[in-house]
Every structure is written in C-alpha cells, then in structure tokens.
Design a protein around this motif. Structure first.
Motif, PDB file in Angstrom:
ATOM      1  N   ASN A 124       9.738   6.110   9.569  1.00 23.56           N
ATOM      2  CA  ASN A 124       9.306   6.075  10.973  1.00 23.56           C
ATOM      3  C   ASN A 124      10.473   6.351  11.914  1.00 23.56           C
ATOM      4  N   ARG A 125      11.665   5.919  11.523  1.00 20.51           N
ATOM      5  CA  ARG A 125      12.869   6.166  12.339  1.00 20.51           C
ATOM      6  C   ARG A 125      13.479   7.538  12.070  1.00 20.51           C
ATOM      7  N   PHE A 126      13.328   8.025  10.840  1.00 18.15           N
ATOM      8  CA  PHE A 126      13.931   9.297  10.426  1.00 18.15           C
ATOM      9  C   PHE A 126      12.859  10.178   9.790  1.00 18.15           C
ATOM     10  N   PRO A 127      11.917  10.690  10.590  1.00 20.81           N
ATOM     11  CA  PRO A 127      10.740  11.377  10.035  1.00 20.81           C
ATOM     12  C   PRO A 127      11.033  12.664   9.270  1.00 20.81           C
ATOM     13  N   GLU A 128      12.183  13.252   9.443  1.00 17.79           N
ATOM     14  CA  GLU A 128      12.503  14.503   8.742  1.00 17.79           C
ATOM     15  C   GLU A 128      13.240  14.270   7.425  1.00 17.79           C
ATOM     16  N   ASN A 129      13.467  13.025   7.062  1.00 16.99           N
ATOM     17  CA  ASN A 129      14.258  12.705   5.880  1.00 16.99           C
ATOM     18  C   ASN A 129      13.413  12.855   4.612  1.00 16.99           C
ATOM     19  N   LYS A 130      13.645  13.921   3.874  1.00 18.48           N
ATOM     20  CA  LYS A 130      12.875  14.227   2.660  1.00 18.48           C
ATOM     21  C   LYS A 130      13.166  13.234   1.536  1.00 18.48           C
ATOM     22  N   GLU A 131      14.376  12.690   1.516  1.00 13.76           N
ATOM     23  CA  GLU A 131      14.720  11.718   0.482  1.00 13.76           C
ATOM     24  C   GLU A 131      13.877  10.446   0.638  1.00 13.76           C
ATOM     25  N   LEU A 132      13.685  10.007   1.873  1.00 13.01           N
ATOM     26  CA  LEU A 132      12.832   8.844   2.111  1.00 13.01           C
ATOM     27  C   LEU A 132      11.388   9.150   1.731  1.00 13.01           C
ATOM     28  N   THR A 133      10.940  10.353   2.058  1.00  7.11           N
ATOM     29  CA  THR A 133       9.586  10.762   1.686  1.00  7.11           C
ATOM     30  C   THR A 133       9.442  10.745   0.169  1.00  7.11           C
ATOM     31  N   ARG A 134      10.439  11.257  -0.526  1.00  2.00           N
ATOM     32  CA  ARG A 134      10.423  11.261  -2.000  1.00  2.00           C
ATOM     33  C   ARG A 134      10.408   9.838  -2.549  1.00  2.00           C
ATOM     34  N   ASN A 135      11.116   8.924  -1.885  1.00  2.00           N
ATOM     35  CA  ASN A 135      11.138   7.538  -2.337  1.00  2.00           C
ATOM     36  C   ASN A 135       9.778   6.858  -2.153  1.00  2.00           C
ATOM     37  N   ILE A 136       9.042   7.258  -1.115  1.00  2.00           N
ATOM     38  CA  ILE A 136       7.691   6.725  -0.944  1.00  2.00           C
ATOM     39  C   ILE A 136       6.802   7.224  -2.081  1.00  2.00           C
ATOM     40  N   TYR A 137       6.912   8.517  -2.401  1.00  2.00           N
ATOM     41  CA  TYR A 137       6.188   9.076  -3.557  1.00  2.00           C
ATOM     42  C   TYR A 137       6.500   8.258  -4.816  1.00  2.00           C
ATOM     43  N   ALA A 138       7.789   8.029  -5.066  1.00  2.00           N
ATOM     44  CA  ALA A 138       8.218   7.313  -6.274  1.00  2.00           C
ATOM     45  C   ALA A 138       7.696   5.879  -6.281  1.00  2.00           C
ATOM     46  N   SER A 139       7.682   5.247  -5.123  1.00  2.00           N
ATOM     47  CA  SER A 139       7.154   3.880  -5.020  1.00  2.00           C
ATOM     48  C   SER A 139       5.658   3.869  -5.276  1.00  2.00           C
ATOM     49  N   ARG A 140       4.952   4.801  -4.660  1.00  2.00           N
ATOM     50  CA  ARG A 140       3.492   4.834  -4.760  1.00  2.00           C
ATOM     51  C   ARG A 140       3.025   5.049  -6.200  1.00  2.00           C
ATOM     52  N   PHE A 141       3.680   5.957  -6.936  1.00  2.00           N
ATOM     53  CA  PHE A 141       3.185   6.157  -8.296  1.00  2.00           C
ATOM     54  C   PHE A 141       3.508   4.955  -9.179  1.00  2.00           C
ATOM     55  N   ARG A 142       4.606   4.272  -8.920  1.00  2.00           N
ATOM     56  CA  ARG A 142       4.909   3.058  -9.687  1.00  2.00           C
ATOM     57  C   ARG A 142       3.892   1.954  -9.378  1.00  2.00           C
ATOM     58  N   ILE A 143       3.552   1.796  -8.113  1.00  2.00           N
ATOM     59  CA  ILE A 143       2.532   0.818  -7.736  1.00  2.00           C
ATOM     60  C   ILE A 143       1.204   1.198  -8.403  1.00  2.00           C
ATOM     61  N   GLY A 144       0.861   2.478  -8.358  1.00  2.00           N
ATOM     62  CA  GLY A 144      -0.360   2.955  -9.003  1.00  2.00           C
ATOM     63  C   GLY A 144      -0.365   2.665 -10.494  1.00  2.00           C
ATOM     64  N   ASP A 145       0.771   2.861 -11.141  1.00  2.00           N
ATOM     65  CA  ASP A 145       0.860   2.573 -12.578  1.00  2.00           C
ATOM     66  C   ASP A 145       0.554   1.108 -12.872  1.00  2.00           C
ATOM     67  N   GLU A 146       1.101   0.231 -12.050  1.00  2.00           N
ATOM     68  CA  GLU A 146       0.873  -1.200 -12.276  1.00  2.00           C
ATOM     69  C   GLU A 146      -0.577  -1.579 -11.985  1.00  2.00           C
ATOM     70  N   LYS A 147      -1.156  -0.966 -10.966  1.00  2.00           N
ATOM     71  CA  LYS A 147      -2.571  -1.224 -10.660  1.00  2.00           C
ATOM     72  C   LYS A 147      -3.447  -0.694 -11.794  1.00  2.00           C
TER      73      LYS A 147
END
Length: 186
Positions: free
Chosen positions: A99-122
C-alpha cells in the motif's frame, strides 16, 4: 544509517541460514529434532522483528523472507499451525507495505508466495473453499507479474505452479474438464 546496514546484514544472514535449514530438512541432511533446535535460535530474531512496526522497507523485506522460510521449515517439521501463521503474517506485512510502495514487484511476489503457502495449509485441512480463494489470489498475482515481465522464466513458472494447485482442487471436486484445461495451460 550504519546501524541499519549492519542490522540488515545480520538479518540477511539469518534468512539465508533458515533457507538452508529448509533445504537440509528436505534432503535428509538434518533431522527434524536438530532443525527444531536451530529454528528456536532464529526465532528470537524473528520475534525481535515483530516488536518493531516502523522499520525500513529493506528490513521489512528481510522479515517477510524470514517468515516465508520459517513457514517452509515448519511444514517440513509437521508444524502446520505455525507454518500457516508465519505465512499469514508475511502476507499482512507485504500487503501493508505494498500500500505504501505500490510499484514494488518484490512485495507483490511475496504476497503471491504467502498466498500459495496459506492455500497449501488450507488444502491440507480440506478447507478447499479457503484454499481456492488463496490460490486464486496467488494466480491473479502470478499472471500480473508474468505479463509485466514476459521474458522472466521464473514468473512464467509461478503461473504454471499455481495453476496446478487450482487444477488439483477442481479435480477433487470432480470438475475434470476444468482441471484438465488448467493442467494443460500450466
């Protein structure tokens, strides 16, 4: 400034060590018991980071990677609740920073990585509706990142990786036609 750089360097070293710990667990070089001992040592660092809200972007990115690596190690140790909580925390921090750094692709990639891990556990607990929501979010992000950098093989691989997870859920639902289309696309 020098203290910040020194802290970043120490945290980066910790993050690399936790990443290696996961690799050693997965290839059988290290026992789960010994990994737990090493993880306990690194947990102090992670807990210290959690106490500080207004750290720099660089320190926060290291914290996120630590959380993701911790999540992977907890999965390997069979500590699924801890794996889920680490991935969820990584997602929250990443989203707040994005939200503070909307152009940061690394943060976007980290959200992807978090989401699939959460999905795996679910998915592991057969909470397929929540797993699908997490995987769908990860797929949207993966496609966005892949389209922004079509020559990046890792970005393309991320799309295929998450498509297979979504297809697995469709296969469980016996929606074979959709699953096959997703497997083929991936």
């Amino acid at each position: 400034k020098e203290a910040e750089a020194s802290r970043a360097s120490a945290l980066n070293a910790t993050q690399v060590s936790i990443g290696r710990l996961g690799e050693f667990l997965n290839n059988g070089t290290l026992s789960a018991k010994n990994a737990g001992v090493l993880l306990a040592d690194a947990k102090v660092t992670l807990d210290d980071l959690a106490k500080t809200e207004n750290q720099s972007l660089e320190i926060s990115k290291i914290e996120i990677l630590l959380l993701l690596n911790f999540s992977d190690v907890h999965v390997a140790l069979g500590e699924h609740d801890l794996a889920l909580s680490r991935a969820e925390r990584a997602a929250v921090i990443s989203e707040r920073l994005l939200n503070r750094f909307p152009e940061n692709k690394e943060l976007t990639r980290n959200i992807y990585a978090s989401r699939f891990r959460i999905g795996d556990e679910k998915a592991r607990t057969r909470n397929n509706q929540d797993a699908e929501a997490q995987y769908t979010s990860a797929l949207t992000i993966a496609r966005e990142l892949a389209s922004s950098d079509p020559g990046n093989a890792d970005r393309q691989r991320n799309v295929a990786f998450i498509l297979n997870k979504v297809a697995d859920l469709n296969k469980i639902r016996r929606d074979y036609k959709t699953a096959m289309g997703q497997y083929t696309e991936g």
